[in-house]
Scaffold this motif. Structure first.
Motif, PDB file in Angstrom:
ATOM      1  N   ASN A 168       0.911  -1.353   0.184  1.00  0.00           N
ATOM      2  CA  ASN A 168      -0.159   0.052   0.019  1.00  0.00           C
ATOM      3  C   ASN A 168       0.869   1.265  -0.008  1.00  0.00           C
ATOM      4  N   PHE A 169       0.372   2.337  -0.526  1.00  0.00           N
ATOM      5  CA  PHE A 169       1.320   3.659  -0.524  1.00  0.00           C
ATOM      6  C   PHE A 169       0.568   4.896  -0.715  1.00  0.00           C
ATOM      7  N   VAL A 170       1.318   5.954  -0.794  1.00  0.00           N
ATOM      8  CA  VAL A 170       0.581   7.059  -0.683  1.00  0.00           C
ATOM      9  C   VAL A 170       1.311   8.046  -1.405  1.00  0.00           C
ATOM     10  N   ASP A 171       0.576   8.735  -2.610  1.00  0.00           N
ATOM     11  CA  ASP A 171       1.258   9.773  -3.469  1.00  0.00           C
ATOM     12  C   ASP A 171       0.347  11.033  -3.367  1.00  0.00           C
ATOM     13  N   GLY A 172       0.545  11.849  -4.369  1.00  0.00           N
ATOM     14  CA  GLY A 172       0.078  13.276  -4.075  1.00  0.00           C
ATOM     15  C   GLY A 172      -1.480  13.017  -4.329  1.00  0.00           C
ATOM     16  N   SER A 173      -2.087  12.177  -5.110  1.00  0.00           N
ATOM     17  CA  SER A 173      -3.541  12.107  -5.114  1.00  0.00           C
ATOM     18  C   SER A 173      -4.280  11.578  -4.266  1.00  0.00           C
ATOM     19  N   ASN A 174      -3.799  10.957  -3.087  1.00  0.00           N
ATOM     20  CA  ASN A 174      -4.725  10.376  -2.110  1.00  0.00           C
ATOM     21  C   ASN A 174      -3.995  10.904  -0.773  1.00  0.00           C
ATOM     22  N   VAL A 175      -2.878  11.551  -0.623  1.00  0.00           N
ATOM     23  CA  VAL A 175      -2.295  12.019   0.525  1.00  0.00           C
ATOM     24  C   VAL A 175      -3.359  12.956   1.529  1.00  0.00           C
ATOM     25  N   GLY A 176      -4.371  13.676   0.902  1.00  0.00           N
ATOM     26  CA  GLY A 176      -5.177  14.318   1.601  1.00  0.00           C
ATOM     27  C   GLY A 176      -6.460  13.249   2.383  1.00  0.00           C
ATOM     28  N   ALA A 177      -6.724  12.501   1.532  1.00  0.00           N
ATOM     29  CA  ALA A 177      -7.512  11.328   2.135  1.00  0.00           C
ATOM     30  C   ALA A 177      -6.822  10.626   3.377  1.00  0.00           C
ATOM     31  N   VAL A 178      -5.703  10.217   3.251  1.00  0.00           N
ATOM     32  CA  VAL A 178      -5.028   9.359   4.142  1.00  0.00           C
ATOM     33  C   VAL A 178      -4.815  10.533   5.430  1.00  0.00           C
ATOM     34  N   ALA A 179      -4.497  11.604   5.258  1.00  0.00           N
ATOM     35  CA  ALA A 179      -4.311  12.521   6.270  1.00  0.00           C
ATOM     36  C   ALA A 179      -5.496  12.645   7.041  1.00  0.00           C
ATOM     37  N   ALA A 180      -6.886  12.569   6.222  1.00  0.00           N
ATOM     38  CA  ALA A 180      -8.018  12.526   6.906  1.00  0.00           C
ATOM     39  C   ALA A 180      -8.482  11.399   7.674  1.00  0.00           C
ATOM     40  N   SER A 181      -8.022  10.295   7.214  1.00  0.00           N
ATOM     41  CA  SER A 181      -8.172   9.064   8.177  1.00  0.00           C
ATOM     42  C   SER A 181      -7.254   9.082   9.352  1.00  0.00           C
ATOM     43  N   LEU A 182      -6.154   9.468   9.241  1.00  0.00           N
ATOM     44  CA  LEU A 182      -5.252   9.613  10.166  1.00  0.00           C
ATOM     45  C   LEU A 182      -5.719  10.611  11.263  1.00  0.00           C
ATOM     46  N   ALA A 183      -6.471  11.802  10.900  1.00  0.00           N
ATOM     47  CA  ALA A 183      -7.015  12.748  12.018  1.00  0.00           C
ATOM     48  C   ALA A 183      -8.129  11.888  12.542  1.00  0.00           C
ATOM     49  N   ASP A 184      -8.801  11.205  11.909  1.00  0.00           N
ATOM     50  CA  ASP A 184     -10.085  10.420  12.579  1.00  0.00           C
ATOM     51  C   ASP A 184      -9.214   9.454  13.730  1.00  0.00           C
ATOM     52  N   ALA A 185      -8.221   8.936  13.347  1.00  0.00           N
ATOM     53  CA  ALA A 185      -7.716   7.816  14.385  1.00  0.00           C
ATOM     54  C   ALA A 185      -7.322   8.502  15.681  1.00  0.00           C
ATOM     55  N   GLY A 186      -6.546   9.857  15.509  1.00  0.00           N
ATOM     56  CA  GLY A 186      -6.437  10.666  16.730  1.00  0.00           C
ATOM     57  C   GLY A 186      -5.353  10.439  17.710  1.00  0.00           C
ATOM     58  N   ASP A 187      -4.855   9.162  17.771  1.00  0.00           N
ATOM     59  CA  ASP A 187      -3.801   8.726  18.392  1.00  0.00           C
ATOM     60  C   ASP A 187      -2.466   9.505  18.003  1.00  0.00           C
ATOM     61  N   ALA A 188      -1.476   9.578  18.842  1.00  0.00           N
ATOM     62  CA  ALA A 188      -0.457  10.414  18.897  1.00  0.00           C
ATOM     63  C   ALA A 188       0.477   9.776  17.426  1.00  0.00           C
ATOM     64  N   ALA A 189       0.488   8.661  17.262  1.00  0.00           N
ATOM     65  CA  ALA A 189       1.368   7.934  16.317  1.00  0.00           C
ATOM     66  C   ALA A 189       0.681   8.572  15.019  1.00  0.00           C
ATOM     67  N   SER A 190      -0.694   8.381  14.841  1.00  0.00           N
ATOM     68  CA  SER A 190      -1.247   8.455  13.461  1.00  0.00           C
ATOM     69  C   SER A 190      -1.341  10.171  13.365  1.00  0.00           C
ATOM     70  N   LEU A 191      -1.345  10.875  14.300  1.00  0.00           N
ATOM     71  CA  LEU A 191      -1.417  12.445  14.004  1.00  0.00           C
ATOM     72  C   LEU A 191       0.317  12.760  13.531  1.00  0.00           C
ATOM     73  N   ARG A 192       1.388  12.051  14.253  1.00  0.00           N
ATOM     74  CA  ARG A 192       2.710  12.404  13.789  1.00  0.00           C
ATOM     75  C   ARG A 192       2.640  11.853  12.253  1.00  0.00           C
TER      76      ARG A 192
END
Length: 393
Positions: free
Chosen positions: A347-371
């Motif tokens: 699995n990987f991240v590029d410019g087209s999905n980085v915003g969606a991945v960032a939103a998912s990580l923000a939903d997780a809310g734990d320190a490692a995900s936010l980092r």
């Protein structure tokens, strides 16, 4: 529930009983779940899903206020954990989509486009940015030094002393179940690789975390994946060391319709064996594939067999040597119909999905995900700017 009248009657009674109870976090969350599953074939499905979304929205808001006021230790009921809040927020998104989405226009299923092995990374990225899968013919050869090292017999020699959780469609389901596969148990790899014909599936087994160095030395990063932002985020974040991963599918095994976690793109190189049949749906068709969440799992499950008009938008028969790319949030299913297949995936991240991945990580809310979110946005040139709107399921 859907086929037995007695079950339907029981569900209606349970819904009526919950509606008479005083509203609370637990009551609203449970009632939403009953409404979601008990009305899948009813004419009033849209109204029921809108009600379920409203209930979960209220339960989430109350639980979030309680977290903010009192902290984690004062939430005495296990139903309202941070994990639950994340699931509820995601379920609200797809419940509202299911309730309001318009049926897709009928469209013929198409073959996944194919590129030659001289295709540029930009050409592949353009397909992913449009939400379309693509195959690079011969691309698997750029992922390994030699495909012979990944034949089942060679893997048995390399990994025979190790054990792994082998999956099967008829295995008991648990929180670790995924894409229609339960876990048979932690079983020796040697015996399975020497004779992978018992309906078992070595599914998404992390190579960096488990394989010996000699086998890891056989891996290469193809140019189409060198821009992966996830690989540049360090070892102290979620997903670190998870990929590449190994898939060994016996004939007749499959993964049912699902989306990959966290809005990540997916790529698989078929390095040995017969063929894999892929069915891929558009992101916007997900609402029509009967999406649901497992009660205690993060990921969306689909019942594509019941979807009717929402047929796969693309299909492809992946042959040995092919490298398949599937865009983030596109539901897909895979069948191993022709001999034993060995795939290497990431699995990987590029410019087209980085915003969606960032939103998912923000939903997780734990320190490692936010980092990880902060580092991905910085690599993408966004600093701490808000991520782009996540593709809703």
């Amino acid at each position: 529930v859907e086929d037995d009248e007695r079950c339907k009657k029981m569900c209606r009674a349970e819904i009526d009983k919950l509606r008479r109870q005083r509203p609370s976090i637990d009551r609203d969350a449970v009632l939403a779940l009953w409404l979601e599953h008990a009305t899948r074939n009813d004419a009033d499905r849209r109204d029921a899903l809108e009600e379920a979304a409203d209930l979960l929205t209220r339960a989430t808001a109350i639980a979030e206020r309680r977290f903010n006021l009192y902290g984690l230790n004062d939430l005495r009921r296990p139903h309202a954990s941070l994990e639950d809040l994340r699931r509820w927020r995601r379920r609200v998104c797809y419940l509202r989509d299911c309730a309001t989405a318009r049926a897709p226009e009928p469209a013929a299923t198409e073959a996944v486009p194919r590129l030659g092995k001289d295709a540029s990374a930009a050409a592949v990225a353009a397909f992913l940015a449009r939400g379309e899968p693509v195959v690079v013919e011969g691309g698997a050869d750029a992922c390994v030094t030699a495909r012979g090292a990944w034949a089942p017999a060679a893997l048995a020699a390399s990994l025979g002393a190790k054990s792994a959780p082998l999956k099967a469609a008829d295995a008991p389901f648990s929180e670790e179940s995924w894409a229609g596969l339960g876990t048979k148990g932690q079983l020796p790899l040697g015996a399975f690789l020497e004779r992978p014909d018992e309906g078992l599936y070595l599914h998404d087994w992390s190579l960096p975390r488990n394989a010996p160095e000699a086998l890891l030395d056989e891996l290469r990063t193809p140019r189409w994946l060198r821009g992966d932002l996830l690989r540049r985020c360090g070892d102290d974040v979620p997903y670190a060391g998870a990929w590449p991963s190994l898939f060994v599918g016996a004939p007749g095994t499959r993964s049912t319709c699902h989306v990959d976690s966290g809005s990540l793109h997916f790529a698989m190189a078929l390095v040995h064996g017969g063929a894999k049949k892929w069915s891929v749906w558009r992101r916007e068709d997900a609402a029509f594939l009967y999406p649901r969440f497992a009660v205690s799992a993060d990921d969306v499950l689909f019942d594509a067999a019941r979807a009717g008009a929402a047929k796969p938008r693309w299909v492809v028969c992946q042959k040995p040597g092919d490298l398949v790319f599937v865009p983030s949030d596109c539901p897909h299913a895979v069948d191993n119909d022709d001999g034993v297949t060995v795939g290497i995936a990431t699995n990987f991240v590029d410019g087209s999905n980085v915003g969606a991945v960032a939103a998912s990580l923000a939903d997780a809310g734990d320190a490692a995900s936010l980092r990880l979110r902060q580092r991905l946005l910085a690599l993408a040139g966004g600093g701490d700017a808000p991520p782009a709107k996540r593709a809703r399921v």
